[in-house]
Design a protein around this motif. Structure first.
Motif, short mmCIF file in Angstrom:
data_model
loop_
_atom_site.label_atom_id
_atom_site.label_comp_id
_atom_site.label_asym_id
_atom_site.label_seq_id
_atom_site.Cartn_x
_atom_site.Cartn_y
_atom_site.Cartn_z
N PHE A 107 -59.34 1.53 10.10
CA PHE A 107 -60.72 1.04 10.02
C PHE A 107 -60.86 -0.35 10.61
O PHE A 107 -59.97 -1.20 10.51
N HIS A 108 -62.02 -0.60 11.23
CA HIS A 108 -62.42 -1.94 11.67
C HIS A 108 -63.92 -2.05 11.54
O HIS A 108 -64.65 -1.08 11.76
N LEU A 109 -64.42 -3.24 11.20
CA LEU A 109 -65.85 -3.43 10.98
C LEU A 109 -66.65 -3.38 12.27
O LEU A 109 -67.85 -3.10 12.25
N GLY A 110 -66.02 -3.63 13.42
CA GLY A 110 -66.74 -3.70 14.69
C GLY A 110 -67.28 -2.35 15.14
O GLY A 110 -67.14 -1.34 14.45
N PRO A 111 -67.90 -2.31 16.33
CA PRO A 111 -68.50 -1.07 16.84
C PRO A 111 -67.50 0.09 16.82
O PRO A 111 -66.35 -0.04 17.22
N GLY A 112 -67.98 1.23 16.34
CA GLY A 112 -67.12 2.41 16.23
C GLY A 112 -66.35 2.47 14.93
O GLY A 112 -65.87 3.55 14.54
N ASN A 113 -66.18 1.32 14.25
CA ASN A 113 -65.47 1.24 12.96
C ASN A 113 -64.04 1.77 13.03
O ASN A 113 -63.47 2.16 12.01
N ARG A 114 -63.47 1.75 14.24
CA ARG A 114 -62.12 2.26 14.41
C ARG A 114 -61.34 1.38 15.38
O ARG A 114 -61.87 0.96 16.40
N ALA A 115 -60.08 1.12 15.02
CA ALA A 115 -59.17 0.39 15.89
C ALA A 115 -57.91 1.22 16.09
O ALA A 115 -57.52 2.01 15.21
N LEU A 145 -60.67 8.74 10.11
CA LEU A 145 -59.86 7.63 9.60
C LEU A 145 -58.89 8.15 8.55
O LEU A 145 -59.14 9.17 7.90
N PRO A 146 -57.77 7.45 8.35
CA PRO A 146 -56.83 7.85 7.30
C PRO A 146 -57.49 7.80 5.92
O PRO A 146 -58.46 7.08 5.69
N GLU A 147 -56.92 8.54 4.99
CA GLU A 147 -57.44 8.59 3.63
C GLU A 147 -57.46 7.18 3.03
O GLU A 147 -56.52 6.41 3.18
N GLY A 148 -58.55 6.85 2.36
CA GLY A 148 -58.67 5.55 1.72
C GLY A 148 -59.37 4.50 2.56
O GLY A 148 -59.81 3.47 2.04
N HIS A 149 -59.51 4.75 3.87
CA HIS A 149 -60.12 3.75 4.73
C HIS A 149 -61.64 3.67 4.56
O HIS A 149 -62.24 2.64 4.87
N LEU A 150 -62.27 4.74 4.07
CA LEU A 150 -63.72 4.69 3.88
C LEU A 150 -64.09 3.70 2.78
O LEU A 150 -65.09 2.99 2.89
N ALA A 151 -63.29 3.65 1.72
CA ALA A 151 -63.53 2.67 0.66
C ALA A 151 -63.39 1.25 1.21
O ALA A 151 -64.15 0.35 0.87
N GLU A 152 -62.40 1.06 2.08
CA GLU A 152 -62.21 -0.24 2.72
C GLU A 152 -63.42 -0.58 3.58
O GLU A 152 -63.86 -1.74 3.63
N ALA A 153 -64.00 0.43 4.22
CA ALA A 153 -65.15 0.20 5.06
C ALA A 153 -66.33 -0.32 4.24
O ALA A 153 -67.04 -1.24 4.65
N VAL A 154 -66.55 0.27 3.09
CA VAL A 154 -67.65 -0.17 2.22
C VAL A 154 -67.45 -1.62 1.81
O VAL A 154 -68.38 -2.44 1.86
N ARG A 155 -66.24 -1.99 1.43
CA ARG A 155 -65.95 -3.37 1.02
C ARG A 155 -66.14 -4.33 2.18
O ARG A 155 -66.70 -5.42 2.03
#
Length: 334
Positions: A191-199, A303-313
């Motif tokens: 996860f990444h906060l930038g465009p696409g939310n993926r690194a 994204l890998p499991e658990g990364h969506l919660a990280e995205a919300v934070r």
């Protein structure tokens, strides 16, 4: 062992200027295969870009993103930053995506000439045409190192063209390429906060690849394939948006996914976009092109499991931190 997520200023080497190879298809293909990019100085005429920039900044000024009047062409920010996908971003996108000058730019003979040399006869642009509106002093929103393939899929020979709409030195957030990274296949995601939310997760296999970048002048163009790792540099301008566009080109007869035939973020229908255009020359052009439509694979993009919660934070942290920082600087409420 994971490598650093993005290059620092001391990590950057100068891009190879391929302008002298422009009329030699063999050398262009060899350079692209070796380096994973093609960089051209002054490939496009300035007037074709300034017209689009003027139309984009007119929309942004009217919506309050930038200052209007005599300062409009400088794209100086006048609002809190907007993240790709948030409601105001999508509302603005519904206006910018209608611009005939945006979509017709992908068909410029200078761009098609290079693409035909590299990908062969019959290569064509995807109708998906993208504007990038990058706020200054917002490193949280910088596009991270990534590959385009998970977002587009289809052909691994898919080739992007990145075009700034003004002079764009490194300090204003030009692109950097991890030279040779296209030879290492598809990389894992995080996860990444930038465009696409993926690194892309960069590992020791890429340790010998070097980051290359350049100060772009108006008219310069960068091409790179779908597996090349690339990133935006931080826009460290005190107050100017970085405005750029990117297009993707498809080899004839190769696969593509349905999303590549739709507008960015599916924000409007093609009928709505085409309403009011002065010409139908580039409307539905892809219907006469040679390609094989294949299904989208969510497993490549997930994204890998658990990364969506990280995205919300992370998004909550962005809203609380960077917006407050901007509000103080602009003297407005956050």
């Amino acid at each position: 062992m994971a490598l650093p997520a993005a290059p620092g200023a001391d990590d950057l080497h100068e891009m190879f200027d391929a302008s002298a190879l422009r009329d030699d298809a063999g050398q262009l293909r060899a350079s692209l295969q070796r380096n994973g990019y093609l960089f051209f100085r002054q490939l496009l005429p300035a007037d074709s870009l300034l017209e689009l920039r003027d139309q984009l900044t007119g929309i942004l000024a009217r919506r309050g993103w930038i200052r209007g009047g005599e300062e409009q062409h400088l794209a100086r920010v006048a609002s809190l930053p907007h993240r790709e996908g948030d409601p105001e971003y999508i509302a603005t996108l519904r206006e910018t995506v209608r611009l005939e000058t945006l979509h017709s730019l992908a068909h410029r003979p200078e761009l098609l000439g290079v693409i035909t040399q590299v990908l062969g006869e019959g290569a064509f642009p995807h109708p998906l045409s993208i504007t990038r509106l990058v706020f200054p002093q917002a490193p949280e929103l910088t596009t991270p190192p990534h590959q385009d393939f998970p977002n587009n899929q289809g052909s691994e020979r898919l080739t992007a063209a990145w075009i700034p709409l003004s002079d764009c030195p490194r300090e204003r957030g030009s692109l950097a390429i991890l030279e040779g990274s296209h030879r290492f296949g598809l990389l894992p995601l995080q996860f990444h906060l930038g465009p696409g939310n993926r690194a892309a997760v960069l590992d020791e296999r890429l340790a010998d690849c070097r980051w290359v970048a350049s100060d772009f002048a108006l008219g310069d163009v960068l091409f790179f394939p779908a597996l090349a790792v690339h990133t935006a540099l931080d826009n460290n301008s005190p107050d100017q948006l970085r405005l750029s566009v990117d297009f993707r080109y498809q080899p004839a007869g190769e696969p593509l996914t349905p999303g590549c035939l739709r507008p960015h973020f599916d924000c409007l229908s093609w009928e709505e976009i085409y309403a009011g255009w002065s010409s139908d020359r580039f409307q539905y052009f892809w219907r006469n092109c040679d390609y094989v439509e294949v299904p989208w694979r969510e497993d490549i993009h997930a994204l890998p499991e658990g990364h969506l919660a990280e995205a919300v934070r992370a998004k909550r942290g962005f809203d609380e931190a960077i917006r407050a920082r901007y509000a103080e600087r602009l003297g407005v409420e956050s």
